[in-house]
Design an enzyme around this catalytic site. Sequence first.
Site, PDB file in Angstrom:
ATOM      1  N   ARG A  68      41.568  28.192  39.235  1.00  0.00           N
ATOM      2  CA  ARG A  68      40.818  29.512  38.614  1.00  0.00           C
ATOM      3  C   ARG A  68      41.792  30.731  39.029  1.00  0.00           C
ATOM      4  O   ARG A  68      41.722  31.033  40.078  1.00  0.00           O
ATOM      5  CB  ARG A  68      39.522  29.498  38.859  1.00  0.00           C
ATOM      6  CG  ARG A  68      38.555  29.976  37.667  1.00  0.00           C
ATOM      7  CD  ARG A  68      36.997  29.802  38.114  1.00  0.00           C
ATOM      8  NE  ARG A  68      36.504  30.675  36.954  1.00  0.00           N
ATOM      9  CZ  ARG A  68      36.191  30.269  35.796  1.00  0.00           C
ATOM     10  NH1 ARG A  68      36.215  29.228  35.338  1.00  0.00           N
ATOM     11  NH2 ARG A  68      35.379  31.023  34.917  1.00  0.00           N
ATOM     12  N   CYS A 109      38.008  36.999  27.166  1.00  0.00           N
ATOM     13  CA  CYS A 109      38.192  35.742  27.863  1.00  0.00           C
ATOM     14  C   CYS A 109      37.559  34.875  26.942  1.00  0.00           C
ATOM     15  O   CYS A 109      38.457  34.239  26.168  1.00  0.00           O
ATOM     16  CB  CYS A 109      37.051  35.903  28.840  1.00  0.00           C
ATOM     17  SG  CYS A 109      37.147  34.654  30.407  1.00  0.00           S
ATOM     18  N   HIS A 126      38.037  41.561  32.583  1.00  0.00           N
ATOM     19  CA  HIS A 126      36.724  42.167  32.654  1.00  0.00           C
ATOM     20  C   HIS A 126      36.913  43.388  33.199  1.00  0.00           C
ATOM     21  O   HIS A 126      37.856  43.604  33.762  1.00  0.00           O
ATOM     22  CB  HIS A 126      36.003  41.041  33.121  1.00  0.00           C
ATOM     23  CG  HIS A 126      35.617  39.876  32.582  1.00  0.00           C
ATOM     24  ND1 HIS A 126      34.929  39.462  31.514  1.00  0.00           N
ATOM     25  CD2 HIS A 126      36.408  38.714  33.085  1.00  0.00           C
ATOM     26  CE1 HIS A 126      35.223  38.287  31.529  1.00  0.00           C
ATOM     27  NE2 HIS A 126      35.964  37.703  32.047  1.00  0.00           N
TER      28      HIS A 126
END
Lengths: 250, 462
Positions: free
Chosen positions: A130, A96, A197
Amino acid sequence: MTPILRICHLYPEMMNIYGDRGNIITLAQRCRWRGWDVEVSGISVGETIEPDYYDLYFMGGGQDREQMLVCEDLRSKKAQAIHQAVELKACFLTICGGYQLFGKYFITYTGEELPGIEVFDAWTVGGEKRFIGNVVAQAITTDGTTRTLVGFENHSGRTYLGPGSAPLARVKVGYGNNGEDGFEGCRYGNAFGTYLHGSLLPKNPWLADELILLALKRRYKLEELPPLDDTLELLAQRAAVRRSRMRRKR
Amino acid sequence: MKGKSALAIFVSKATGFLSRKLGTGAGTQLPGRIALRIDPQLARKLSGELEYGTVLITGTNGKTTTANILANILRISGYKPIHNRSGANLMHGVTTALSSSASLSGKLEGNIGIFEIDEATLPQAVVQLTPRLVVITNLFRDQLDRYGELESLAAKMNKGLREISQGDLLLNADDPLVATLGEGTSLNISYFGISDDRAGGGNLQHAADSKNCRSCGEPLAFHRVYYAHMGNYHCEYCGVSRPELTFSANMLEIKGIQETRLTMEGCGSPLRLTLKIPGFYNVYNALAAAGAACILRLDRDTIVKGIEEYSTVFGRAEWIEAEGRKIFLVLSKNPAGFNEVIRTISSDGKPDKVLLMALNDRVADGTDVSWIWDVDFENLVPHTGGIIATGIRAEDMALRMKYAGAPTHSIAIEKKFDRALKRALQAVPPGGVIYALTTYTATLELRKVMTRLGYVKGYWEE
C-alpha cells in the site's frame, strides 16, 4: 447576476473516506466568501442525475466493500448522464476510489475485476504494497506556471494512463499513480482524477479556484476569480511540504 | 523464572527506573520492548501466573476508560489488578506492566490482568495472554493509515477470537460491526447497549462508519442513534437486527460535562449508576465495565461504588488548575470521538470559549491528518471566541477552523506547546476555562509541559 455553483456530490455516505468531504467544504466556502451562492446535492445509490443541471461533480474514495456496491450503480444508473455532463464541459473532481472507477477497469489484488465508466483513459491494477504517506507534486500546467500540489496518498491500486488522458502532476515526494512513471492524477477536458487526500483542495487553493472557474464559466461571464486571502492556506501547504521531507529520508 | 526470563524482567525494570529518573518520558513501552527482545515468551509466561486470569479490552474509542473503571471496581472488590494504565496498548506496553510488577523469580504482585489492547494487536494478544474475557467497545475508522480498512481489521479480530477455545466475549451490540465479531467463535457471548428511546437522536452524523447491513449490504434502518454509528438498528431487507441486550442502559440523564446517570439492567435487579465523567460515549464505557464486572461475578455494590468513585485519569478528559484558570483537557483523536467532545462542550450553551487545539501527526496519532475534515467543527465555531492552534500540524488545524467559519483574526498559530499554553492562559480571565482538544501524542507533550510548570503530576507518578 450572482453566480451560483451547483455541486453534485456522488455517493456522499459511501464514498467519504479520509476527509474527502473537505473538498466540498472548500469549494462551497470559497464561493460564499466571494458572495456567490452554492447548492450541494448528495446523489446516492439508485438515484439518477440531470446531467445539464450541475456545474461541478465530486466523488471521493471508499472502503472496498462500499466501492463494490457503488461500482454497479455508477455503471447502471449514472454513467450515461456523467458522459453527457463531460461533453457539456461540466467540471469533475474524483479522488482515489472515485478516480479508479472513472477509469476503464480496476483489477483488485485478489483478481476481481471492477469495470469503470471510462471517462479517463486509465486503468488500475491492485498491488501488494500500500502506498501511504505525504505527497508533494508539481502540477503540469499548459502555461508553464509552477503550481505545487500537496496531499496524502493511501492506496494499493496502481493506475496507468493511456494517451487519451494527461497526467495532472509530477511527483516529487511519494508514489503517485503507480510508483513507476512518476506521475500523479490525470485530466481529461474538465475532469480531474487524483489519489490525493488531505483534504486536497484546502491546502491547494489554486486548484480549488481553477475548478470553480472552469465550472462557472460555462454559464457566467468570468475570466478570472476575485482573489481571496490565502495566507493560512499557503502556510498549511508549506507545513505539509516540510513534513513530507520525513518521508523522503526513509 | 529461569535465566532468560529473569534477565528480561531485570532489564525491563532497570529501563523503566532509568527512564523515570532521567525524565525521558513515561517509560511505558521501552522496558517491555527490550524485555521481549530478550525473552519473546515473557508476556505469555507472566500472564500464566495470574491467579484470576486476564481480561482484554479493545476497540477504537473508550478502551482506556473502560479498563480504568473495571480496574477500579476490581480494586474495591479486593483484587490486585495489573494494568497497563497509560494507553501503552501494544504487546510492549502489556509486557512492561507485567514485568514491572514481577519479582525476578517471576512472582507477581497482582492477581488479575486488565489490559487495554490495540485493535490490530488483539489477534497476537489473545494467543499470548489466553484471556478469560474479551471486551470490545466499538470500531471506528481511526488511523486507517496504520490498520488498513475497517472491514479487514474486523476480519482479523474475528479470526483472532476464533483462536480462543473458551471464555467470555462482551460486545457492544449498538455498533453493527462489533456486534458480529463473535461469529464462528466458541466463546460465551454477551451484549451491551443502550435502550432508552428518549436519548440520542434519529439521524446518523456525517462521520458515521458502519451503516450498512453486515449480511446483505443494504443500508441499516436506525430506530435510534446514540453516538456516531451506534444505536438500535435493523435491516429492512434481510431482517437482521441488533442482538438482544444482556446488559442495557436506560433512564439516561446527562448533565453537561459534570455528571451522567443511568439505570443498568442485566446484572440482577436494576442498578442505578452515577458517572462523574462526561458525555454519551462514557455511558458506553461505564456499561462495558459494569457488564464485564458482572461477568466476573463481582459484587453489585462494588460495581456501583467503583463507577461512582471513578474520575478520569490521564488525558481522556480531565480538569487541570493553572494560574487561577481551569483547563479541560480532552483527548480528541478521531472524527467520532471529536464530534462527541464538541457536542458535550457545546451543551452548556455559553459562547466565546477559548480553544487550545493540538494536532500532531506522529505514528501514534495517525500520520494522515485528513480526518479533521470529517469532524463537524462547524458546530463548535458558534461557541468559540478564540482559537490557539498548536502541534506539528497546527496550520492544518487552523485552516480547518477557518473553513468551519471561524474568522481568521480569531485564529492564532503557536507551534510550541509551552507558548501555546501561555497564550491560552492569557486569553482567559481568572476563573475561566480553556478547552484543550488534543491528539494522542499532543496530549502527552502538553501534559509534559504542564508537569514542568507544576500544574499536574507526571502521570507515571499517579
